[in-house]
Structure formats: C-alpha cells, structure tokens
Design a protein around this motif. Structure first.
Motif, PDB file in Angstrom:
ATOM      1  N   SER A 100       0.715  -1.223   0.286  1.00 45.46           N
ATOM      2  CA  SER A 100      -0.058  -0.058  -0.073  1.00 45.46           C
ATOM      3  C   SER A 100       0.966   1.179   0.091  1.00 45.46           C
ATOM      4  O   SER A 100       1.990   1.398   0.722  1.00 45.46           O
ATOM      5  N   ARG A 101       0.384   2.252  -0.703  1.00 43.98           N
ATOM      6  CA  ARG A 101       1.080   3.385  -0.644  1.00 43.98           C
ATOM      7  C   ARG A 101       0.802   4.514   0.500  1.00 43.98           C
ATOM      8  O   ARG A 101       1.661   5.302   0.999  1.00 43.98           O
ATOM      9  N   TYR A 102      -0.297   3.857   1.254  1.00 42.52           N
ATOM     10  CA  TYR A 102      -0.736   4.938   2.379  1.00 42.52           C
ATOM     11  C   TYR A 102      -0.735   4.107   3.906  1.00 42.52           C
ATOM     12  O   TYR A 102      -1.196   4.683   4.715  1.00 42.52           O
ATOM     13  N   SER A 103      -0.303   3.056   3.569  1.00 42.27           N
ATOM     14  CA  SER A 103      -0.425   2.261   4.903  1.00 42.27           C
ATOM     15  C   SER A 103       0.832   1.206   4.936  1.00 42.27           C
ATOM     16  O   SER A 103       1.313   1.037   4.014  1.00 42.27           O
ATOM     17  N   ASP A 104       0.677   0.251   6.107  1.00 42.49           N
ATOM     18  CA  ASP A 104       1.713  -0.827   5.997  1.00 42.49           C
ATOM     19  C   ASP A 104       1.270  -1.907   5.438  1.00 42.49           C
ATOM     20  O   ASP A 104       1.810  -3.241   5.496  1.00 42.49           O
ATOM     21  N   ASN A 105       0.194  -2.046   5.030  1.00 42.73           N
ATOM     22  CA  ASN A 105      -0.348  -3.152   4.386  1.00 42.73           C
ATOM     23  C   ASN A 105       0.138  -3.536   3.241  1.00 42.73           C
ATOM     24  O   ASN A 105       0.560  -3.032   2.441  1.00 42.73           O
TER      25      ASN A 105
END
Length: 118
Positions: A100-105
């Motif tokens: 993910s670009r926005y989280s650690d997923n």
C-alpha cells in the motif's frame, strides 16, 4: 479478503520465454505498488521487478534488467511479468506482492514455480 493468485509458471528451456500473471482481489489495487519477487532454491527471496500504482515508474533487479518486463492493468486488477532470454539461474518460485502507498498493508501470493532447464 485480500488475495493475489499467480499463474503461468512451468518448465522452459534456456533462452526461452515465459509470461507470469497475478490476479488481485479484495483490496484497492490501484493504490498499491505491485512487485514480483523470487526465491531460488536454498537462497533468499529477492526483488525481481516493481511497478508503482500509476504504472509509470518501474524498477528491476540487476540480474533481470533488459530481459524481464513488468506491467499492470488497473482495470483488470492484474500484474504481469514477461520473461525473455531465460537462464537456468532464473529458476525460482516467483511471488507477486502488493504494497500500500498509504499504510503498512502488504499482501503476498502463494507463488508459482519457474524452472529453466534443458
């Protein structure tokens, strides 16, 4: 749930070509960097190629530069790896990964085996 499913692995002769595909589902694929990794027998997993969420920025491992091409289709939620001029040292289990670009997923596929041998 999030899922990545690779396909296209198999046995190919040295100098041959193979195309791997990975189908993504269960998450917003267009917001993820998609990558191919591989793990040769008895070795560490290594990055093969990656493409950003827009599809415009790509990077490759030194050993595959000029031979492999990564691509993605955000409409179909797929990522592909075109592998040309294959060598025996390309033999490995190939995995696709979404980051993910926005989280650690991050999500991993189950892997597909590529064997390059005569």
């Amino acid at each position: 749930q999030a899922q990545l499913v690779e396909s296209g692995g198999g046995l190919v002769q040295p100098g041959g070509s193979l195309r791997l595909s990975c189908a993504a589902s269960g998450f917003a694929v267009s917001y993820y960097t998609l990558s191919w990794y591989r793990q040769p027998p008895g070795k560490e997993r290594e990055l093969v190629a990656a493409v950003d969420s827009t599809g415009r920025i790509k990077k490759y491992g030194d050993s595959v530069q000029g031979r492999f091409t990564i691509s993605r289709d955000n409409n179909k939620n797929t990522i592909s790896l075109q592998m040309n001029s294959l060598k025996p040292e390309d033999t490995a289990v190939y995995y696709c990964k979404g980051s993910s670009r926005y989280s650690d997923n991050e999500y991993w596929g189950q892997g597909t085996l590529v064997t390059v041998s005569s």
